[in-house]
Scaffold this motif. Structure first.
Motif, mmCIF file in Angstrom:
data_model
loop_
_atom_site.group_PDB
_atom_site.id
_atom_site.type_symbol
_atom_site.label_atom_id
_atom_site.label_comp_id
_atom_site.label_asym_id
_atom_site.label_seq_id
_atom_site.Cartn_x
_atom_site.Cartn_y
_atom_site.Cartn_z
ATOM 1 N N ASN A 169 4.424 2.188 -47.188
ATOM 2 C CA ASN A 169 3.842 2.314 -46.081
ATOM 3 C C ASN A 169 2.168 2.697 -46.601
ATOM 4 O O ASN A 169 1.399 2.662 -45.648
ATOM 5 N N ALA A 207 10.518 11.093 -56.867
ATOM 6 C CA ALA A 207 9.562 10.507 -55.885
ATOM 7 C C ALA A 207 8.769 9.629 -56.545
ATOM 8 O O ALA A 207 8.209 8.472 -56.063
ATOM 9 N N MET A 228 9.264 5.122 -49.677
ATOM 10 C CA MET A 228 8.551 5.077 -48.202
ATOM 11 C C MET A 228 7.061 5.234 -48.395
ATOM 12 O O MET A 228 6.392 4.451 -47.692
ATOM 13 N N THR A 229 6.651 6.199 -49.300
ATOM 14 C CA THR A 229 5.190 6.361 -49.371
ATOM 15 C C THR A 229 4.704 5.034 -49.953
ATOM 16 O O THR A 229 3.675 4.639 -49.460
ATOM 17 N N VAL A 264 7.295 15.718 -46.263
ATOM 18 C CA VAL A 264 8.759 16.374 -46.492
ATOM 19 C C VAL A 264 8.831 16.763 -48.121
ATOM 20 O O VAL A 264 9.630 17.668 -48.348
ATOM 21 N N ILE A 265 8.428 15.716 -48.985
ATOM 22 C CA ILE A 265 8.682 16.235 -50.561
ATOM 23 C C ILE A 265 7.841 17.752 -50.420
ATOM 24 O O ILE A 265 8.374 18.453 -51.520
ATOM 25 N N ALA A 310 17.072 4.701 -48.982
ATOM 26 C CA ALA A 310 15.927 5.485 -48.601
ATOM 27 C C ALA A 310 15.773 6.409 -49.750
ATOM 28 O O ALA A 310 16.355 7.278 -50.298
ATOM 29 N N ASP A 311 14.286 6.298 -49.996
ATOM 30 C CA ASP A 311 13.700 7.168 -51.021
ATOM 31 C C ASP A 311 12.314 7.536 -50.547
ATOM 32 O O ASP A 311 11.488 6.788 -50.221
ATOM 33 N N TRP A 312 11.983 8.742 -50.709
ATOM 34 C CA TRP A 312 10.574 9.491 -50.005
ATOM 35 C C TRP A 312 9.385 8.754 -50.848
ATOM 36 O O TRP A 312 8.509 8.397 -50.469
ATOM 37 N N PRO A 320 6.492 11.456 -45.417
ATOM 38 C CA PRO A 320 7.324 11.506 -46.802
ATOM 39 C C PRO A 320 6.635 12.507 -47.622
ATOM 40 O O PRO A 320 7.356 13.291 -48.378
#
Length: 107
Positions: free
Chosen positions: A66, A43, A62-63, A83-84, A57-59, A80
């Motif tokens: 955004n 991550a 995404m962080t 979720v992590i 798609a990678d958390w 995200p």
């Protein structure tokens, strides 16, 4: 171990029955920690922009994408991250539960 050797048990059987069960709990704990660290590392690498596939798609990615809209719409960043956090906590709880189950089965 000396008593088992005196009875005539083979060395591999002694190792499997005496040492094997005592190694299960520490190995499960270590596996849970390593999985947690690897999730955080992947991550973090994605957040820094060094992901293997920038379109995937990678958390962490995404962080990072955004984070500029954090004040306008915080769920794009918080989702995200949550979720992590849930995934790492869940993997550690599962590893601990398997370890405690294995320890209770030995008694």
């Amino acid at each position: 171990m000396a008593a088992a050797q005196a009875v005539g048990e083979k060395r591999w059987r002694i190792v499997a029955t005496e040492l094997g069960p005592n190694l299960v709990v520490p190995l499960l704990a270590e596996a849970g920690l390593r999985l947690t660290y690897s999730i955080g590392l992947i991550a973090g690498i994605g957040f820094l922009g060094f992901a293997a596939d920038p379109g995937a798609a990678d958390w962490g990615q995404m962080t990072n994408e955004n984070r500029l809209g954090l004040l306008v719409q915080p769920w794009g960043v918080l989702a995200p991250v949550l979720v992590i956090a849930l995934f790492t906590i869940g993997t550690n709880l599962i590893a601990d539960a398997l370890g405690s189950h294995a320890a209770q089965g030995d008694s």
